[in-house]
Design an enzyme around this catalytic site. Structure first.
Site, mmCIF file in Angstrom:
data_model
loop_
_atom_site.group_PDB
_atom_site.id
_atom_site.type_symbol
_atom_site.label_atom_id
_atom_site.label_comp_id
_atom_site.label_asym_id
_atom_site.label_seq_id
_atom_site.Cartn_x
_atom_site.Cartn_y
_atom_site.Cartn_z
ATOM 1 N N PRO A 1 11.811 29.222 16.818
ATOM 2 C CA PRO A 1 10.838 29.139 17.918
ATOM 3 C C PRO A 1 9.404 29.473 17.505
ATOM 4 O O PRO A 1 8.492 29.401 18.313
ATOM 5 C CB PRO A 1 11.362 30.130 18.949
ATOM 6 N N LYS B 1 8.436 24.686 19.433
ATOM 7 C CA LYS B 1 8.761 23.258 19.357
ATOM 8 C C LYS B 1 10.099 22.857 19.974
ATOM 9 O O LYS B 1 10.317 21.679 20.242
ATOM 10 C CB LYS B 1 8.758 22.826 17.889
ATOM 11 N N TYR C 1 0.390 35.509 17.304
ATOM 12 C CA TYR C 1 1.509 35.528 16.348
ATOM 13 C C TYR C 1 1.099 36.500 15.240
ATOM 14 O O TYR C 1 0.074 36.285 14.595
ATOM 15 C CB TYR C 1 1.740 34.148 15.734
ATOM 16 N N TYR D 1 0.517 22.068 16.322
ATOM 17 C CA TYR D 1 0.831 22.935 17.466
ATOM 18 C C TYR D 1 0.699 22.184 18.791
ATOM 19 O O TYR D 1 1.511 22.361 19.689
ATOM 20 C CB TYR D 1 -0.091 24.154 17.466
HETATM 21 P P1 FAS Z 1 19.961 23.212 26.156
HETATM 22 O O1 FAS Z 1 20.750 24.083 25.232
HETATM 23 O O2 FAS Z 1 18.813 23.786 26.899
HETATM 24 O O3 FAS Z 1 20.930 22.580 27.275
HETATM 25 C C1 FAS Z 1 22.207 22.119 26.911
HETATM 26 C C2 FAS Z 1 23.064 22.126 28.155
HETATM 27 O O4 FAS Z 1 24.345 21.586 27.800
HETATM 28 C C3 FAS Z 1 23.308 23.529 28.702
HETATM 29 O O5 FAS Z 1 23.007 23.574 30.071
HETATM 30 C C4 FAS Z 1 24.798 23.777 28.440
HETATM 31 O O6 FAS Z 1 25.409 24.520 29.485
HETATM 32 C C5 FAS Z 1 25.358 22.358 28.383
HETATM 33 N N1 FAS Z 1 26.575 22.247 27.576
HETATM 34 C C6 FAS Z 1 26.845 22.833 26.387
HETATM 35 N N2 FAS Z 1 28.082 22.467 25.961
HETATM 36 C C7 FAS Z 1 28.596 21.642 26.918
HETATM 37 C C8 FAS Z 1 29.828 20.951 27.068
HETATM 38 N N3 FAS Z 1 30.789 21.029 26.144
HETATM 39 N N4 FAS Z 1 30.005 20.194 28.170
HETATM 40 C C9 FAS Z 1 29.025 20.097 29.117
HETATM 41 N N5 FAS Z 1 27.831 20.722 29.034
HETATM 42 C C10 FAS Z 1 27.639 21.493 27.947
HETATM 43 N N6 FAS Z 1 12.290 26.834 22.324
HETATM 44 C C11 FAS Z 1 10.959 27.057 22.336
HETATM 45 O O7 FAS Z 1 10.183 26.107 22.232
HETATM 46 N N7 FAS Z 1 10.482 28.350 22.456
HETATM 47 C C12 FAS Z 1 11.327 29.435 22.605
HETATM 48 O O8 FAS Z 1 10.873 30.562 22.723
HETATM 49 C C13 FAS Z 1 12.708 29.229 22.609
HETATM 50 N N8 FAS Z 1 13.580 30.286 22.777
HETATM 51 C C14 FAS Z 1 14.938 30.032 22.761
HETATM 52 C C15 FAS Z 1 15.878 31.082 22.925
HETATM 53 C C16 FAS Z 1 17.262 30.826 22.904
HETATM 54 C C17 FAS Z 1 18.244 31.966 23.079
HETATM 55 C C18 FAS Z 1 17.727 29.520 22.699
HETATM 56 C C19 FAS Z 1 19.217 29.234 22.628
HETATM 57 C C20 FAS Z 1 16.812 28.481 22.539
HETATM 58 C C21 FAS Z 1 15.412 28.721 22.582
HETATM 59 N N9 FAS Z 1 14.476 27.695 22.446
HETATM 60 C C22 FAS Z 1 13.148 27.903 22.461
HETATM 61 C C23 FAS Z 1 14.902 26.366 22.285
HETATM 62 C C24 FAS Z 1 15.250 25.811 23.653
HETATM 63 O O9 FAS Z 1 14.132 25.899 24.485
HETATM 64 C C25 FAS Z 1 15.769 24.430 23.446
HETATM 65 O O10 FAS Z 1 14.958 23.702 22.535
HETATM 66 C C26 FAS Z 1 15.880 23.653 24.721
HETATM 67 O O11 FAS Z 1 16.637 24.400 25.629
HETATM 68 C C27 FAS Z 1 16.538 22.323 24.362
HETATM 69 O O12 FAS Z 1 16.952 21.732 25.532
HETATM 70 P P2 FAS Z 1 18.335 20.892 25.553
HETATM 71 O O13 FAS Z 1 18.375 20.010 24.374
HETATM 72 O O14 FAS Z 1 18.411 20.348 26.917
HETATM 73 O O15 FAS Z 1 19.503 21.965 25.278
HETATM 74 C C1 PHB Z 2 7.470 32.041 24.702
HETATM 75 O O1 PHB Z 2 8.670 32.207 25.010
HETATM 76 O O2 PHB Z 2 6.527 32.319 25.467
HETATM 77 C C2 PHB Z 2 7.143 31.481 23.333
HETATM 78 C C3 PHB Z 2 8.145 31.409 22.378
HETATM 79 C C4 PHB Z 2 7.848 30.887 21.131
HETATM 80 C C5 PHB Z 2 6.549 30.454 20.860
HETATM 81 C C6 PHB Z 2 5.562 30.521 21.821
HETATM 82 C C7 PHB Z 2 5.859 31.038 23.073
HETATM 83 O O3 PHB Z 2 6.256 29.960 19.626
#
Ligand code: FAS
Ligand code: PHB
Length: 394
Positions: A296, A300, A204, A388
């Site tokens: 992110p 977490k 990082y 972490y």
């Molecule tokens: P999700 O958003 O994964 O899943 C929700 C589901 O609900 C989806 O499949 C969607 O299609 C569905 N849904 C939505 N609206 C609906 C409706 N009206 N009816 C029916 N279904 C519906 N976390 C990290 O720890 N590290 C990262 O690097 C990281 N990068 C990310 C990048 C992006 C672009 C995003 C958006 C998130 C990122 N996150 C990251 C966070 C991510 O990992 C979430 O914490 C994780 O997907 C959470 O999981 P769910 O709560 O299941 O939500």
């Molecule tokens: C990853 O997508 O690999 C990732 C993203 C955020 C973090 C660590 C790893 O803090």
């Protein structure tokens, strides 16, 4: 034409939260239906998290979906924080006796889908107009349409696992729901490439030009991030521009080991901290991104969703096994106490590692001073390490 279905728990959302909840309930003999507005291939195609806390690894192992994770996941016992090229390793194994596992959310989702499908789980994909109703009754319903057919699921409980843009949180009346939000003045531009990672562990980096993160998915597939303007467009970032900027931000010594290659995925994610309270309304329970979002930086988001699901599945299984509703009653209070601590860590690390347009020269010096303190203080590094690897479940 309309069709009716009945289940114990109706789960809205087939992301990691909804899938893991369905699996944990099934392992305890509790029936569920999972509804998603997308289909499996779309959900699996989203490139997101990369680091699993020990609690997440334990939960997925207990759920019976840990085999490939243990075979392919990379055990990491430390990571690095860097300031203007100066690197400091946080030795999480020495500080906590634990480690984290590098294994992409995409793979976690695939493993969960494989097991759920093999066990005959009931999914409804491509659902439209999903509407939870009757949360204050003992027979709530979720209605939706699928390929033009009106469907209604009657259940005992609804689990809102539908992410930040879902409908579940919005089903809680405005005079009941409290939300808290911090939108960051930048985004993360992520790139995936089939090249060995620049380092064995994550880096990082805070640089005068902005934050950068060097991560990975395997020994041959790397994941990198650059802090970018909040409204930036991925079309502004050729691969060449991305690699040149990354090399500047991680410093000459690290850049010497950088193996660049064509991007196989490139996207920009906005950053926010967000919490909705309460996480329960009658027989509706929120879990995962439906209730909270973390930047992110602390890795977490996915891990917090898993922690919610571990507590929610415990509460629901207790109710079906014993008839008692003690943990159903305390779910929102217990889970939010942990959510806020994780929000704090993600917010703190984001403030330390990013360049803020509004920061004065003094605040920039405060960032550097905090990094220098981390380098010299075992206690300071230990606090970073224990957050972490993951805080205790409660
Ligand atoms: P999700 O958003 O994964 O899943 C929700 C589901 O609900 C989806 O499949 C969607 O299609 C569905 N849904 C939505 N609206 C609906 C409706 N009206 N009816 C029916 N279904 C519906 N976390 C990290 O720890 N590290 C990262 O690097 C990281 N990068 C990310 C990048 C992006 C672009 C995003 C958006 C998130 C990122 N996150 C990251 C966070 C991510 O990992 C979430 O914490 C994780 O997907 C959470 O999981 P769910 O709560 O299941 O939500
Ligand atoms: C990853 O997508 O690999 C990732 C993203 C955020 C973090 C660590 C790893 O803090």
């Amino acid at each position: 034409m309309s069709k009716s279905h009945r289940t114990s728990v109706c789960i809205i959302g087939a992301g990691p939260a909804g899938l893991l909840l369905s699996q944990l309930l099934a392992n305890a003999g509790v029936d569920s239906i999972v509804i998603d507005r997308r289909d499996r291939s779309y959900i699996e195609g989203r490139i997101r998290a990369g680091v699993l806390e020990r609690g997440t690894v334990d939960a997925l192992t207990e759920a019976g979906v840990g085999d490939r994770m243990h075979q392919e996941g990379l055990v990491h016992e430390g990571f690095e924080l860097a300031f203007d090229g100066e690197r400091h390793r946080i030795d999480i194994a020495a500080h906590t006796g634990a480690s984290v596992l590098v294994y992409g959310q995409t793979e976690v989702t695939k493993d969960l889908f494989d097991k759920r499908t093999a066990e005959g789980a009931r999914f409804f994909f491509n659902a439209e107009d999903v509407t939870p109703e009757g949360m204050k009754t003992d027979q709530p319903t979720v209605s939706f349409t699928q390929n033009g057919t009106a469907m209604t699921v009657t259940c005992d409980y609804i689990a809102g696992c539908d992410g930040f843009h879902g409908v579940s949180r919005r089903a809680i009346p405005r005079d009941v729901l409290n939300t808290f939000e911090r939108v960051y003045p930048f985004g993360w531009l992520g790139l995936l490439t089939e090249r060995p990672p620049v380092s064995d562990e994550l880096i990082y980096a805070n640089h005068a030009r902005g934050f950068a993160l060097c991560s990975m998915r395997s020994q041959t597939r790397s994941r990198y991030y650059l802090q970018c303007e909040a409204g930036d467009d991925v079309a502004n970032w050729s691969d060449t521009r991305f690699w040149e900027e990354l090399a500047r931000r991680i410093g000459e010594a690290s850049a010497a080991d950088l193996q660049t290659g064509p991007s196989i995925e490139k996207s920009i994610a906005p950053l926010r901290s967000f919490v909705a309270e309460p996480m329960r309304y009658g027989n509706l329970f929120l879990a995962g991104d439906a209730a909270h979002i973390v930047p992110p930086t602390g890795a977490k988001g996915l891990n917090l969703a898993v922690a919610d699901v571990r507590l929610l599945s415990r509460a629901l299984i207790e109710r079906y096994r014993t008839g008692t509703t003690e943990h159903i009653g305390s779910y929102s209070q217990i889970v939010l106490a942990r959510v806020w601590k994780v929000e704090r860590f993600s917010w703190q690390l984001s403030n330390l590692m990013h360049q803020f347009p509004e920061h004065s020269a003094f605040e920039k010096r405060m960032q550097r001073a905090e990094f220098d303190y981390l380098v010299q203080s075992e206690a300071a590094s230990k606090t970073i390490a224990e957050n972490y690897v993951g805080l205790p479940l409660e």
